[in-house]
Design a protein around this motif. Structure first.
Motif, short mmCIF file in Angstrom:
data_model
loop_
_atom_site.label_atom_id
_atom_site.label_comp_id
_atom_site.label_asym_id
_atom_site.label_seq_id
_atom_site.Cartn_x
_atom_site.Cartn_y
_atom_site.Cartn_z
N ALA A 34 32.69 40.73 40.47
CA ALA A 34 34.21 40.99 40.30
C ALA A 34 34.39 39.47 39.50
O ALA A 34 33.44 38.68 39.39
CB ALA A 34 34.71 40.67 41.63
N ASN A 93 36.80 36.82 42.96
CA ASN A 93 36.10 37.38 44.52
C ASN A 93 36.54 36.27 45.34
O ASN A 93 35.74 35.46 45.59
CB ASN A 93 34.76 37.86 44.40
CG ASN A 93 34.55 38.62 45.63
OD1 ASN A 93 35.25 38.63 46.55
ND2 ASN A 93 33.48 39.43 45.30
N HIS A 150 35.72 46.02 40.09
CA HIS A 150 36.90 45.66 40.18
C HIS A 150 37.06 43.93 39.62
O HIS A 150 36.22 43.50 39.50
CB HIS A 150 37.31 45.44 41.48
CG HIS A 150 36.32 44.91 42.57
ND1 HIS A 150 35.18 45.35 43.14
CD2 HIS A 150 36.26 43.39 42.72
CE1 HIS A 150 34.66 44.55 43.69
NE2 HIS A 150 34.91 43.45 43.66
N LYS A 172 38.85 40.82 43.95
CA LYS A 172 38.57 41.29 45.56
C LYS A 172 39.30 40.31 46.55
O LYS A 172 38.63 39.09 46.47
CB LYS A 172 37.11 41.70 45.67
CG LYS A 172 36.87 42.16 47.12
CD LYS A 172 35.35 42.62 47.05
CE LYS A 172 35.26 43.29 48.50
NZ LYS A 172 33.83 43.71 48.65
N THR A 232 36.42 51.75 43.55
CA THR A 232 36.14 50.45 43.61
C THR A 232 36.10 49.83 42.27
O THR A 232 36.20 48.77 42.06
CB THR A 232 34.46 50.20 43.75
OG1 THR A 232 33.77 50.83 42.84
CG2 THR A 232 34.26 50.91 45.20
N VAL A 252 41.20 44.89 44.54
CA VAL A 252 40.78 45.44 45.84
C VAL A 252 40.97 44.59 47.02
O VAL A 252 40.84 43.45 46.92
CB VAL A 252 39.25 45.78 45.73
CG1 VAL A 252 38.68 46.30 47.23
CG2 VAL A 252 38.91 47.00 44.60
#
Length: 144
Positions: free
Chosen positions: A7, A10, A52, A55, A83, A88
């Motif tokens: 990501a 994240n 993504h 997240k 995903t 996310v």
């Protein structure tokens, strides 16, 4: 960043479990979960159409405002991988949830989904967001 699902951003609780390794789940509690994060006024371009961009796991009381997030999902692909979402949003457990976050003035394009969550997330606010060139805008609870 490959250890964090590739990501762009994240946010998890970085609790050191041993030298060089971080425990991203078992040591997470309501006392140390990510909170009061403010991400504003930026453009995130992400060419990897297989992941993504952001997240969030058990993140509380945070703000994501005035963002432009551009992915690399080709509209002609036809395959939906859930995903491959701009955001996310997950939670670790019933007690350690994702709640009280603000998502405002966000432009999202070229992801399969703008906002995706298969977890119970509560009391999050989504205001004045624009999602384009995505298969779906918002998907909550698809397989729960």
């Amino acid at each position: 960043m490959s250890s964090f699902d590739d990501a762009l951003y994240n946010k998890i609780s970085f609790i050191k479990s041993s030298i060089g390794n971080y425990d991203i789940t078992s040591a997470l509690t309501s006392n140390n979960q990510p909170n009061n994060i403010c991400v504003t006024d930026m453009t995130l371009e992400y060419d990897n159409a297989r992941s993504h961009a952001v997240k969030l796991v058990s993140t509380i009381r945070s703000e994501f405002r005035n963002l432009r997030i551009i992915g690399g999902w080709p509209e002609t692909e036809g395959t939906i991988d859930w995903t491959e979402s701009a955001f996310v949003i997950e939670r670790f457990s019933d007690a350690i949830e994702t709640s009280g976050n603000l998502f405002e003035d966000i432009e999202i394009s070229k992801f399969t989904t703008g906002f995706y969550s298969d977890h119970d997330i509560e009391n999050n606010t989504f205001k004045n967001n624009n999602i384009s060139d995505c298969a779906y805008g918002i998907v909550f609870g698809r397989s729960t």
